[in-house]
Motif scaffolding. Sequence first.
Motif, short mmCIF file in Angstrom:
data_model
loop_
_atom_site.label_atom_id
_atom_site.label_comp_id
_atom_site.label_asym_id
_atom_site.label_seq_id
_atom_site.Cartn_x
_atom_site.Cartn_y
_atom_site.Cartn_z
N ASP A 56 0.84 -1.20 0.00
CA ASP A 56 0.00 0.00 0.00
C ASP A 56 0.88 1.26 0.00
O ASP A 56 2.10 1.18 0.11
N TYR A 57 0.22 2.41 -0.14
CA TYR A 57 0.94 3.68 -0.33
C TYR A 57 1.87 3.99 0.84
O TYR A 57 3.01 4.40 0.63
N ALA A 58 1.38 3.76 2.07
CA ALA A 58 2.18 4.09 3.25
C ALA A 58 3.49 3.30 3.27
O ALA A 58 4.55 3.83 3.63
N THR A 59 3.43 2.02 2.85
CA THR A 59 4.62 1.17 2.86
C THR A 59 5.66 1.66 1.85
O THR A 59 6.85 1.76 2.15
N LEU B 42 8.79 2.95 -15.41
CA LEU B 42 9.44 3.32 -14.15
C LEU B 42 9.12 4.76 -13.79
O LEU B 42 8.79 5.08 -12.64
N THR B 43 9.19 5.64 -14.80
CA THR B 43 8.87 7.05 -14.60
C THR B 43 7.42 7.22 -14.14
O THR B 43 7.15 7.93 -13.16
N TYR B 44 6.52 6.53 -14.83
CA TYR B 44 5.10 6.60 -14.48
C TYR B 44 4.87 6.16 -13.04
O TYR B 44 4.15 6.82 -12.28
N TRP B 45 5.51 5.05 -12.65
CA TRP B 45 5.32 4.51 -11.30
C TRP B 45 5.84 5.48 -10.25
O TRP B 45 5.16 5.78 -9.26
N LEU B 46 7.06 6.01 -10.45
CA LEU B 46 7.64 6.93 -9.46
C LEU B 46 6.87 8.24 -9.39
O LEU B 46 6.65 8.78 -8.29
N GLU B 53 -1.55 9.33 -3.04
CA GLU B 53 -2.13 8.00 -2.88
C GLU B 53 -3.07 7.60 -4.02
O GLU B 53 -3.03 6.47 -4.48
N GLU B 54 -3.89 8.57 -4.48
CA GLU B 54 -4.86 8.25 -5.54
C GLU B 54 -4.14 7.80 -6.82
O GLU B 54 -4.47 6.78 -7.42
N GLN B 60 -0.94 1.23 -9.45
CA GLN B 60 -0.81 -0.14 -8.94
C GLN B 60 -1.81 -1.08 -9.61
O GLN B 60 -1.48 -2.22 -9.94
N SER B 61 -3.05 -0.59 -9.81
CA SER B 61 -4.04 -1.48 -10.42
C SER B 61 -3.73 -1.71 -11.89
O SER B 61 -3.98 -2.79 -12.43
#
Lengths: 132, 132
Positions: A56-59, B42-46, B53-54, B60-61
């Motif tokens: 999750d985000y916090a981790t 990688l860029t998108y994820w970071l 969080e949103e 993540q999904s």
Amino acid sequence: MRSDQDELRAPLARVRGLGSAREGTEHYIAQRLTAVALIPLMIWFVFSLVTVAGADYATVKAWLQQPVNAVLLIALLMAVFHHAHLGMRVVIEDYVDNEFYKVTLVTFTKFLSYIFGIATVLAVVRIFVQGG
Amino acid sequence: MAVHKRPLSPHLQIYKMPLTAGVMSITHRITGVALAVGTLVLTYWLLSIGLGEEAYKSAQSLLGSFIGLVLLFGWTLALFYHLFNGIRHLFWDAGKGFDIKAARSSGMMVLAAAGIVTVLVWIVALAMKGGA
């Protein structure tokens, strides 16, 4: 005199403008230096990803707020984007014949890798400074 | 370009390319380009982590979807192939391992290591994700 077709070395007129860019050795060394740096950095990164996979985000945030992780990740990002644009340049220069497209593509990949490098480092810094 | 009467070596398609030479060589390039494209992910994820969080949840999904996981598996395989074959290239740069026997066995080692490490990383990652 040997004829032009038997000549192993091109006449000056033919190489003018297509000769040394004075950066060949620098490119060669930078490609290998970043490669050496990326060996341990990438192994560390993959093992880190395994531990935060699906977290999750916090981790993920807590992971990025560890100073060691932030430093190593920024080092990895700088090495990755440098290594990537150096490699892409060689590939483009080998396969793209048209001078205009070649220069445009090399410039485009270089700019893009710098922009992505800056953006990702900024994201890491942003998360890092949120830590207590 | 001017027409030359220099002798030409047989064209690439004439040769039967040995797996540990020609095929592995071009695969190093292909995986290099693929990994350069992969830096977009990688860029998108970071950036999603940096944005909050949103954004992270939707990233993540997307990455956790079936297509996302297939791409990530391909990324892992390309990464470890390029990493291990890159080490092989660094030895060559140092002038070591050039004879046919050494080059063939180092090639087989690279293929085995890339496959085994990729599968191991994914077994551990999926096990940890399931356990968490």
